[in-house]
Design a protein around this motif. Structure first.
Motif, PDB file in Angstrom:
ATOM      1  N   LEU A   1       0.757  -1.288   0.040  1.00 20.84           N
ATOM      2  CA  LEU A   1      -0.157   0.071   0.026  1.00 20.84           C
ATOM      3  C   LEU A   1       0.822   1.315  -0.009  1.00 20.84           C
ATOM      4  O   LEU A   1       0.469   2.281  -0.617  1.00 20.84           O
ATOM      5  CB  LEU A   1      -0.749  -0.078   1.274  1.00 20.84           C
ATOM      6  N   ILE A   2       1.848   1.198   0.731  1.00 21.43           N
ATOM      7  CA  ILE A   2       2.866   2.285   0.671  1.00 21.43           C
ATOM      8  C   ILE A   2       3.387   2.689  -0.619  1.00 21.43           C
ATOM      9  O   ILE A   2       3.620   3.629  -1.144  1.00 21.43           O
ATOM     10  CB  ILE A   2       4.050   2.272   1.590  1.00 21.43           C
ATOM     11  N   GLY A   3       3.706   1.508  -1.303  1.00 23.19           N
ATOM     12  CA  GLY A   3       4.307   1.500  -2.761  1.00 23.19           C
ATOM     13  C   GLY A   3       3.219   2.071  -3.686  1.00 23.19           C
ATOM     14  O   GLY A   3       3.500   3.178  -4.357  1.00 23.19           O
ATOM     15  N   VAL A   4       2.034   1.631  -3.445  1.00 23.64           N
ATOM     16  CA  VAL A   4       0.988   2.509  -4.305  1.00 23.64           C
ATOM     17  C   VAL A   4       0.991   3.931  -3.868  1.00 23.64           C
ATOM     18  O   VAL A   4       0.846   4.684  -4.821  1.00 23.64           O
ATOM     19  CB  VAL A   4      -0.660   1.631  -3.931  1.00 23.64           C
ATOM     20  N   GLY A   5       0.996   4.385  -2.761  1.00 22.92           N
ATOM     21  CA  GLY A   5       1.042   5.844  -2.381  1.00 22.92           C
ATOM     22  C   GLY A   5       1.922   6.307  -3.095  1.00 22.92           C
ATOM     23  O   GLY A   5       1.756   7.551  -3.671  1.00 22.92           O
ATOM     24  N   PHE A   6       3.402   6.015  -3.194  1.00 21.28           N
ATOM     25  CA  PHE A   6       4.452   6.587  -3.800  1.00 21.28           C
ATOM     26  C   PHE A   6       4.107   6.590  -5.356  1.00 21.28           C
ATOM     27  O   PHE A   6       4.279   7.521  -6.067  1.00 21.28           O
ATOM     28  CB  PHE A   6       5.660   5.850  -3.660  1.00 21.28           C
ATOM     29  N   LEU A   7       3.366   5.561  -5.930  1.00 17.14           N
ATOM     30  CA  LEU A   7       3.137   5.627  -7.470  1.00 17.14           C
ATOM     31  C   LEU A   7       2.304   6.681  -7.553  1.00 17.14           C
ATOM     32  O   LEU A   7       2.170   7.398  -8.520  1.00 17.14           O
ATOM     33  CB  LEU A   7       2.542   4.319  -7.669  1.00 17.14           C
ATOM     34  N   PHE A   8       1.213   6.865  -6.676  1.00 18.48           N
ATOM     35  CA  PHE A   8       0.076   7.900  -6.856  1.00 18.48           C
ATOM     36  C   PHE A   8       0.786   9.176  -6.826  1.00 18.48           C
ATOM     37  O   PHE A   8       0.700  10.337  -7.488  1.00 18.48           O
ATOM     38  CB  PHE A   8      -0.985   7.844  -5.907  1.00 18.48           C
ATOM     39  N   MET A   9       1.728   9.301  -5.776  1.00 14.72           N
ATOM     40  CA  MET A   9       2.314  10.704  -5.541  1.00 14.72           C
ATOM     41  C   MET A   9       3.116  10.926  -6.868  1.00 14.72           C
ATOM     42  O   MET A   9       3.158  12.180  -7.494  1.00 14.72           O
ATOM     43  CB  MET A   9       3.385  10.625  -4.511  1.00 14.72           C
ATOM     44  N   ALA A  10       3.528  10.082  -7.480  1.00 16.24           N
ATOM     45  CA  ALA A  10       4.640  10.304  -8.920  1.00 16.24           C
ATOM     46  C   ALA A  10       3.888  10.563 -10.043  1.00 16.24           C
ATOM     47  O   ALA A  10       4.209  11.514 -10.877  1.00 16.24           O
ATOM     48  CB  ALA A  10       5.490   9.116  -8.937  1.00 16.24           C
ATOM     49  N   THR A  11       2.739   9.886 -10.234  1.00 13.52           N
ATOM     50  CA  THR A  11       1.868   9.783 -11.552  1.00 13.52           C
ATOM     51  C   THR A  11       0.349  10.551 -11.194  1.00 13.52           C
ATOM     52  O   THR A  11      -0.001  10.868 -12.419  1.00 13.52           O
ATOM     53  CB  THR A  11       1.790   8.483 -12.063  1.00 13.52           C
ATOM     54  N   GLY A  12      -0.244  10.466 -10.287  1.00 14.59           N
ATOM     55  CA  GLY A  12      -1.485  10.920 -10.088  1.00 14.59           C
ATOM     56  C   GLY A  12      -2.466   9.866 -10.522  1.00 14.59           C
ATOM     57  O   GLY A  12      -3.609  10.256 -10.912  1.00 14.59           O
ATOM     58  N   ALA A  13      -2.005   8.790 -10.824  1.00 16.15           N
ATOM     59  CA  ALA A  13      -3.121   7.821 -11.442  1.00 16.15           C
ATOM     60  C   ALA A  13      -3.039   6.443 -10.562  1.00 16.15           C
ATOM     61  O   ALA A  13      -1.902   5.966 -10.076  1.00 16.15           O
ATOM     62  CB  ALA A  13      -2.709   7.396 -12.925  1.00 16.15           C
ATOM     63  N   LEU A  14      -3.961   5.667 -10.829  1.00 14.49           N
ATOM     64  CA  LEU A  14      -4.048   4.420 -10.037  1.00 14.49           C
ATOM     65  C   LEU A  14      -4.357   3.073 -11.120  1.00 14.49           C
ATOM     66  O   LEU A  14      -4.039   2.193 -10.701  1.00 14.49           O
ATOM     67  CB  LEU A  14      -5.104   4.227  -9.038  1.00 14.49           C
TER      68      LEU A  14
END
Lengths: 124, 518
Positions: free
Chosen positions: B179-192
């Motif tokens: 989930l933390i990884g997903v948070g970082f991904l979202f911070m970098a790209t703004g997409a899920l």
């Protein structure tokens, strides 16, 4: 180096706090002998992640993301907050299952401490 | 909207809704769980087969369903996607879930609540397979996790509760790291959305800067989270306990499906979300992934060699087999990726068979440790023969499912000039032979000892069939139903036949691999 660290801490103190909280949760999980406290550690760990998500969504001077937003004003991103709501529900379900398992362990072995549990199981 | 587009959401909703039925019917009837589970899982298999044929004929070899019809351009709306990779694993999941009911019918565990958990588990697994959204995947990971903990703790002994709690704490940490990884991904790209992420990430990787650092951190968290879930050394500690103490009827399900689907999820995130380019350009990433896999292969099989309990031995063997899959992911070639998928399927079938065989042997012969297997071939030739064939397949002697997977992985590793992987595959084959040979030697060349089993048969099931008085000297062959034997033989035949299907898998996965490797 010190100035750089201070600047990071001053601007991103929320993230630093979240990761300290996460570390505390992890430490409780590993070092505590009491099973219930271990589970509280898991909860603390998860809560730190939820707060981390809320911190991502924060916008300087933004208002709450309620539709309709007052004209032209910046709002905090609602998506991470929705994500956290879902994750909180998942966390509650996990805690419930964990506590149910602990109740069963306590009924069978009569202890909540991991070290005692290890001794009891070794004797059998 | 064609019919097939409705199937991905139905595949998830059907088992989860059906999970409520046994509990509700339980108010009036005692034993409805099995029938509901059988109906649902057979229906799911039919639906998956139809979906697979639809995926084959679809234009871009995938079928997408946008939940709620919310086509958000930034990739925030949740999509369900079926493509060759996910439908292949979905077929494995539904086939094994449906056929294992042939064991639980007579072998237990029974009860309506049990089948509710069973269906929830299947629903969660199909959810992980169908989702095209990284956060949605976290939710399904946790649904599968919760159902698995409940299933493991449904064993009779209190040991199973301890094993389940251990798994719960470690599994939660794994999912939270993801989930933390997903948070970082979202911070970098703004997409899920996975596809949107897959397009955005190469751009960020080219530009560099702080967003690239976020992506690298995201990959690190996601990889460690999944390494915990897939049980890679040194994060495997929960797995032997969990497999050993789970009820006999459930271990095949958990061993064959749950870890396989977690490994699928890792592959999906690595190849569809991060992409080959990102992984190849990030320094040390490939080396780390390959090292984790290779070390798991060696550590897992070495630990399996020294185990006394058969189920525990197979559990450590899983650590090593999944290490092979992770190492294959890390070699970043098309052949190795196909090899990894074939090995996932083959290992799923073989491990399910081995655990069913162990359960049947425990039920009919009262044997749970390697020493107790002595003389098995003479007394229970069918169970012993099946175990032997499956062990030989696991070692990787052709023609068998174990051989094709290893072969493709080895060829792929050599293509990538990662010679150590080829060496590790050779070593792991030797070590697999070492623990398989111990069992084969006991079964075929050691005469049965008259010693009464230390573990009374049927202790891990609540079948109530084997009480002390009507038990024969060493378990009772009567406890084994026809369904169990048919299941066992079916799995053995499948494990051998899959050995000839390497080319078919390659062709089937072609649309997926060509998209990943352009």
């Amino acid at each position: 180096m010190i100035e750089w660290t201070l600047e990071i801490l001053a601007t991103r103190y929320a993230y630093a706090l979240m990761f300290i909280l996460m570390g505390l949760g992890m430490y409780m999980m590993i070092a505590n002998q009491n099973l219930v406290k271990k589970l509280i550690g898991v909860n603390l760990f998860q809560t730190a992640i939820f707060l981390f998500f809320v911190a991502i969504a924060y916008v300087e001077g933004g208002s709450a993301p309620i539709v309709p937003a007052e004209g032209g004003e910046s709002v905090a991103s609602p998506l991470p907050q929705v994500i956290v709501l879902t994750a909180i529900v998942v966390g509650i379900a996990l805690t419930a299952v964990g506590l149910a398992l602990i109740v069963r362990i306590h009924a069978e072995y009569g202890t909540l401490r991991e070290d005692t549990l290890r001794e009891v199981r070794a004797d059998e | 909207m064609s019919n097939a587009e409705l199937l991905p959401p139905l595949l998830i909703a059907m088992p989860i809704l059906a999970a409520v039925v046994p509990i509700a019917l339980g108010l009036w009837f005692d034993r409805t769980g099995w029938s509901v589970a059988a109906l649902t899982t057979v229906g799911l298999f039919a639906a998956t087969a139809y979906l697979a044929s639809a995926v084959r004929t679809a234009d871009d070899a995938q079928i997408t369903h946008v939940l709620g019809g919310w086509n958000e351009p930034q990739g925030i709306g949740i999509e369900l996607v079926a493509d060759p990779f996910s439908t292949l694993i979905a077929l494995l999941v539904t086939v094994i879930a449906a056929s294992l009911l042939a064991y639980t019918r007579a072998g237990g565990p029974r009860g309506n609540a049990f089948y509710t958990g069973y269906l929830l588990l299947v629903g969660g697994l199909l959810g992980i397979l169908m989702t095209g959204d990284v956060f949605n995947m976290f939710v399904f990971l946790e649904i599968v996790g919760l159902a698995t903990y409940a299933m493991i703790s449904s064993g009779d002994g209190p040991e199973s509760a301890v094993a389940a709690l251990k798994y719960l704490i470690l599994g939660t940490v794994g999912a939270s790291l993801y989930l933390i990884g997903v948070g970082f991904l979202f911070m970098a790209t703004g997409a899920l959305n996975m596809e949107v992420l897959g397009e955005a990430i190469p751009q960020i990787a080219d530009e560099g800067g702080s967003d690239l650092t976020l992506l690298r951190a995201a990959f690190a968290f996601v990889f460690v989270g999944f390494a915990l879930k897939v049980a890679q050394w040194p994060l495997h500690a929960w797995q032997p306990d969990a497999y050993q103490h789970a009820p006999d009827g459930i271990t095949p399900l958990i061993a064959a499906l749950v870890s396989t689907v977690y490994a699928y999820a890792l592959g999906r995130v690595m190849f569809t979300v991060f992409g080959v380019e990102f992984m190849a350009t990030t320094p040390y990433l490939q080396e780390i992934v390959v090292t984790v896999g290779a070390v798991s292969v060696l550590a897992g099989s070495t630990l399996a060699v020294v185990q006394q309990d058969v189920k525990r031995m197979f559990a450590y063997s899983s650590v090593s087999q999944f290490g092979l899959v992770i190492a294959a992911y890390g070699s970043l070639t098309e052949t190795a990726l196909v090899g990894a998928v074939i090995h996932l399927i083959g290992h799923g079938v073989m491990k399910a068979g081995l655990f069913v065989a162990a359960a049947v042997i425990a039920l009919s012969y009262g044997a749970r440790s390697v020493d107790e297997y002595a003389g098995l071939a003479e007394n229970r030739p069918l169970a012993a023969g099946s175990t032997a064939v499956l062990l030989v397949a696991l070692i990787g002697i052709p023609p068998s499912a174990g051989f094709v997977g290893k072969w493709y992985i080895a060829v792929g590793a050599i293509e990538a000039e990662l010679w150590p992987i080829a060496g590790v595959i050779f070593l792991s084959t030797m070590l697999t032979l070492a623990y398989a040979a111990r069992l084969l030697e006991k079964m075929y060349f050691t005469p049965a000892t008259p010693v009464e089993s230390a573990h009374p048969p049927g202790v891990a099931t609540d079948g109530g069939l084997l009480t002390g008085s009507d038990r024969m000297e060493r378990g009772s062959p009567d406890a084994v139903s026809l369904g169990m034997l048919v299941l066992l033989v079916g799995i053995v035949v499948a494990a051998v036949l899959l050995g000839f299907a390497g080319g078919a898998f390659y062709e089937w996965l072609e649309p997926f691999t060509s998209e990943v490797f352009n």
